[in-house]
Enzyme design. Structure first.
Site, PDB file in Angstrom:
ATOM      1  N   ILE A 161       0.837  -1.204   0.000  1.00 24.80           N
ATOM      2  CA  ILE A 161       0.000   0.000   0.000  1.00 24.80           C
ATOM      3  C   ILE A 161       0.871   1.253   0.000  1.00 24.80           C
ATOM      4  O   ILE A 161       0.646   2.188  -0.778  1.00 24.80           O
ATOM      5  CB  ILE A 161      -0.954  -0.007   1.230  1.00 24.80           C
ATOM      6  CG1 ILE A 161      -1.873  -1.244   1.195  1.00 24.80           C
ATOM      7  CG2 ILE A 161      -1.762   1.282   1.306  1.00 24.80           C
ATOM      8  CD1 ILE A 161      -2.805  -1.349   0.001  1.00 24.80           C
ATOM      9  N   SER A 183     -10.469  -1.203   5.029  1.00 19.75           N
ATOM     10  CA  SER A 183      -9.780  -2.252   4.264  1.00 19.75           C
ATOM     11  C   SER A 183     -10.326  -2.325   2.836  1.00 19.75           C
ATOM     12  O   SER A 183     -11.379  -1.767   2.524  1.00 19.75           O
ATOM     13  CB  SER A 183      -9.986  -3.604   4.945  1.00 19.75           C
ATOM     14  OG  SER A 183     -11.320  -4.029   4.713  1.00 19.75           O
ATOM     15  N   CYS A 184      -9.619  -3.053   1.999  1.00 22.44           N
ATOM     16  CA  CYS A 184     -10.016  -3.204   0.594  1.00 22.44           C
ATOM     17  C   CYS A 184     -11.429  -3.777   0.461  1.00 22.44           C
ATOM     18  O   CYS A 184     -12.249  -3.293  -0.329  1.00 22.44           O
ATOM     19  CB  CYS A 184      -9.011  -4.087  -0.138  1.00 22.44           C
ATOM     20  SG  CYS A 184      -8.544  -5.568   0.780  1.00 22.44           S
ATOM     21  N   GLY A 207     -18.838  -6.807   7.976  1.00 22.03           N
ATOM     22  CA  GLY A 207     -20.143  -6.154   8.173  1.00 22.03           C
ATOM     23  C   GLY A 207     -20.051  -5.019   9.187  1.00 22.03           C
ATOM     24  O   GLY A 207     -20.371  -3.863   8.882  1.00 22.03           O
ATOM     25  N   HIS A 261     -10.220 -10.044  -4.807  1.00 20.17           N
ATOM     26  CA  HIS A 261     -11.330 -10.643  -4.048  1.00 20.17           C
ATOM     27  C   HIS A 261     -12.581 -10.611  -4.936  1.00 20.17           C
ATOM     28  O   HIS A 261     -12.695  -9.760  -5.814  1.00 20.17           O
ATOM     29  CB  HIS A 261     -11.687  -9.824  -2.810  1.00 20.17           C
ATOM     30  CG  HIS A 261     -10.559  -9.504  -1.882  1.00 20.17           C
ATOM     31  ND1 HIS A 261      -9.863 -10.454  -1.179  1.00 20.17           N
ATOM     32  CD2 HIS A 261     -10.029  -8.317  -1.503  1.00 20.17           C
ATOM     33  CE1 HIS A 261      -8.966  -9.863  -0.403  1.00 20.17           C
ATOM     34  NE2 HIS A 261      -9.041  -8.563  -0.584  1.00 20.17           N
ATOM     35  N   GLN A 320      -7.313  -5.742  -4.408  1.00 16.07           N
ATOM     36  CA  GLN A 320      -6.983  -5.383  -3.023  1.00 16.07           C
ATOM     37  C   GLN A 320      -5.756  -4.506  -2.904  1.00 16.07           C
ATOM     38  O   GLN A 320      -5.634  -3.720  -1.965  1.00 16.07           O
ATOM     39  CB  GLN A 320      -6.795  -6.662  -2.195  1.00 16.07           C
ATOM     40  CG  GLN A 320      -5.512  -7.454  -2.437  1.00 16.07           C
ATOM     41  CD  GLN A 320      -5.530  -8.322  -3.698  1.00 16.07           C
ATOM     42  OE1 GLN A 320      -6.563  -8.469  -4.323  1.00 16.07           O
ATOM     43  NE2 GLN A 320      -4.389  -8.905  -4.050  1.00 16.07           N
TER      44      GLN A 320
HETATM   45  P1  NAD Z   1       3.152  -4.885   3.447  1.00 21.95           P
HETATM   46  O1  NAD Z   1       3.681  -5.966   4.310  1.00 21.95           O
HETATM   47  O2  NAD Z   1       3.086  -5.088   1.982  1.00 21.95           O
HETATM   48  O3  NAD Z   1       3.981  -3.547   3.708  1.00 21.95           O
HETATM   49  C1  NAD Z   1       4.282  -3.086   4.986  1.00 21.95           C
HETATM   50  C2  NAD Z   1       5.614  -2.348   4.939  1.00 21.95           C
HETATM   51  O4  NAD Z   1       5.888  -1.808   6.237  1.00 21.95           O
HETATM   52  C3  NAD Z   1       6.799  -3.243   4.584  1.00 21.95           C
HETATM   53  O5  NAD Z   1       7.589  -2.573   3.618  1.00 21.95           O
HETATM   54  C4  NAD Z   1       7.566  -3.392   5.891  1.00 21.95           C
HETATM   55  O6  NAD Z   1       8.966  -3.508   5.686  1.00 21.95           O
HETATM   56  C5  NAD Z   1       7.253  -2.075   6.579  1.00 21.95           C
HETATM   57  N1  NAD Z   1       7.342  -2.117   8.040  1.00 21.95           N
HETATM   58  C6  NAD Z   1       7.240  -3.179   8.873  1.00 21.95           C
HETATM   59  N2  NAD Z   1       7.349  -2.766  10.147  1.00 21.95           N
HETATM   60  C7  NAD Z   1       7.531  -1.432  10.123  1.00 21.95           C
HETATM   61  C8  NAD Z   1       7.702  -0.439  11.127  1.00 21.95           C
HETATM   62  N3  NAD Z   1       7.724  -0.745  12.413  1.00 21.95           N
HETATM   63  N4  NAD Z   1       7.864   0.849  10.724  1.00 21.95           N
HETATM   64  C9  NAD Z   1       7.852   1.196   9.425  1.00 21.95           C
HETATM   65  N5  NAD Z   1       7.696   0.285   8.421  1.00 21.95           N
HETATM   66  C10 NAD Z   1       7.531  -1.013   8.787  1.00 21.95           C
HETATM   67  O7  NAD Z   1       1.717  -4.530   4.041  1.00 21.95           O
HETATM   68  P2  NAD Z   1       0.487  -3.915   3.243  1.00 21.95           P
HETATM   69  O8  NAD Z   1      -0.234  -5.004   2.550  1.00 21.95           O
HETATM   70  O9  NAD Z   1       0.938  -2.731   2.474  1.00 21.95           O
HETATM   71  O10 NAD Z   1      -0.460  -3.475   4.458  1.00 21.95           O
HETATM   72  C11 NAD Z   1      -0.316  -2.231   5.098  1.00 21.95           C
HETATM   73  C12 NAD Z   1      -1.639  -1.843   5.711  1.00 21.95           C
HETATM   74  O11 NAD Z   1      -2.594  -1.710   4.648  1.00 21.95           O
HETATM   75  C13 NAD Z   1      -2.235  -2.862   6.687  1.00 21.95           C
HETATM   76  O12 NAD Z   1      -2.981  -2.164   7.652  1.00 21.95           O
HETATM   77  C14 NAD Z   1      -3.163  -3.673   5.800  1.00 21.95           C
HETATM   78  O13 NAD Z   1      -4.189  -4.306   6.516  1.00 21.95           O
HETATM   79  C15 NAD Z   1      -3.698  -2.580   4.907  1.00 21.95           C
HETATM   80  N6  NAD Z   1      -4.233  -3.020   3.611  1.00 21.95           N
HETATM   81  C16 NAD Z   1      -3.605  -3.970   2.875  1.00 21.95           C
HETATM   82  C17 NAD Z   1      -4.150  -4.378   1.672  1.00 21.95           C
HETATM   83  C18 NAD Z   1      -3.539  -5.455   0.839  1.00 21.95           C
HETATM   84  O14 NAD Z   1      -4.258  -6.150   0.147  1.00 21.95           O
HETATM   85  N7  NAD Z   1      -2.239  -5.637   0.825  1.00 21.95           N
HETATM   86  C19 NAD Z   1      -5.327  -3.786   1.191  1.00 21.95           C
HETATM   87  C20 NAD Z   1      -5.912  -2.763   1.943  1.00 21.95           C
HETATM   88  C21 NAD Z   1      -5.365  -2.400   3.163  1.00 21.95           C
END
Ligand code: NAD
Length: 338
Positions: free
Chosen positions: A13, A139-140, A194, A219, A303
């Site tokens: 993200i 979330s997505c 929900g 999804h 997503q």
């Molecule tokens: P990801 O694992 O792809 O990326 C997270 C990044 O944060 C990584 O680069 C990691 O190295 C870094 N990181 C880890 N610990 C850290 C810290 N303490 N400080 C700074 N950086 C740190 O995760 P993501 O999928 O991008 O998810 C991030 C957020 O977005 C979550 O809340 C997730 O639920 C939400 N989200 C994810 C998706 C998806 O499908 N991937 C969709 C919507 C929302």
């Protein structure tokens, strides 16, 4: 006024939000954090983004990357920090960094609603984020439900919703999660989606169930809605066609599956092959014929990208930009979506 933005958590993200911020005429990307060295850091460097450390800079220095400072230096330069760290770390960061530095912060859907107190989907509740210090992008899956249900509710009124989420097992790059050969039901009723929808569409009667499948692309949701007014398929189709960030896809154009939708996005030349719009299948919109007020439809959610435009609109709202429609149009134009 140029809004100065930083990204903490440069993964799936975070890297997309960074690129989207860099594309906005009214925003400046100050920099991104690197928690540990990876190919993501290399790409950030290639793009000329400033890189700030969050723990130690050894990992970066070992790989010939000279950091531009640490997270505290980044926070001193920004108006808004977008936290896109893995779930639960955003909550820790709120107390550890953002409150201390008095910086506005956006959290992602992995955090609970209570972390920010306001949850956001631009076309549904933009006004709730105006001038707020902390906001969470849902979330997505919740975003996908909110976009289409909000349109349906405005047009027909909704008595109740039942939706099932068929969720991708992991993101395409992710070698750690699954399932690889199973269908895994979420064994809680309702699934968390929900109640999460209700943080944006307040008071909506909705019950959700969910399961995970061995796929990484998108999804799919199957949605059944009891309407207050009668509907017909053609009018619902027109409603979705005329709603922002919803794309009607058709079997007739061979878009029968998530695989073909993703190929379509790549062929359109979208950055990373992304599809931030919620895709509703034309042929999968139905109205039960003996009770015209029951609507059924199926939608696909990319997503990795559907929440990225929301982050951009949320930044504007938190900085006091009051015109939701205008913000959505500006963001859409930069993404090449309607
Ligand atoms: P990801 O694992 O792809 O990326 C997270 C990044 O944060 C990584 O680069 C990691 O190295 C870094 N990181 C880890 N610990 C850290 C810290 N303490 N400080 C700074 N950086 C740190 O995760 P993501 O999928 O991008 O998810 C991030 C957020 O977005 C979550 O809340 C997730 O639920 C939400 N989200 C994810 C998706 C998806 O499908 N991937 C969709 C919507 C929302």
């Amino acid at each position: 006024m140029t809004i100065k933005v930083g990204i903490n958590g440069y993964g799936t993200i975070g890297k997309r939000v960074a690129d989207a911020v860099a594309m906005q005429k009214d925003m400046k990307l100050v920099g991104v954090t690197a928690h540990s060295y990876s190919f993501n850091t290399e790409v950030a460097k290639q793009k000329g983004y400033k890189i700030f450390t969050v723990n130690s800079d050894n990992d970066l220095k070992l790989n010939s990357i000279k950091p531009d400072g640490d997270i505290n230096n980044l926070l001193e330069e920004v108006d808004v920090i977008v936290d896109a760290t893995p779930k639960k770390i955003g909550k820790e960061n709120l107390d550890k960094y953002y409150k201390v530095k008095k910086v506005k912060a956006i959290f992602q859907g992995g955090e609970k609603h209570e972390v920010a107190g306001t949850s956001f989907v631009a076309q549904c509740n933009y006004d709730e984020a105006i001038n707020k210090d902390y906001v969470r992008i849902v979330s997505c899956n919740t975003n996908g439900l909110c976009r289409t249900l909000h349109a349906v509710d405005k047009a027909y009124g909704i008595s109740s919703v039942h939706a099932t989420m068929i969720r991708r097992g992991a993101d395409p790059w992710d070698i750690y999660h699954g399932p690889i050969n199973a269908i895994v039901p979420v064994l809680e009723m309702p699934s968390h989606h929900g109640p999460d929808v209700q943080t944006v569409l307040h008071g909506m009667e909705i019950f959700t169930t969910a399961l995970s499948v061995p796929s990484t692309l998108m999804h799919i949701h199957t949605v059944t809605v009891d309407l207050k007014k009668r509907a017909n398929v053609d009018d619902v189709l027109e409603l979705f066609n005329n709603s922002t960030r919803i794309r009607v896809v058709r079997n007739a154009e061979n878009l029968r599956s998530t695989a073909e939708i993703m190929e379509f996005a790549r062929d359109m030349g979208r950055l990373r092959g992304d599809m931030p719009e919620i895709c509703v299948w034309k042929e999968a919109i139905g109205v039960i014929s003996n009770a015209y007020n029951k609507l059924l439809y199926m939608q696909a959610i990319h997503q990795e990208s559907n929440v990225i435009p929301e982050n951009i609109d949320c930044i504007r709202a938190m900085m006091g930009f009051k015109d939701a429609q205008k913000s959505i149009e500006m963001t859409n134009k930069s993404f090449g979506i309607k």
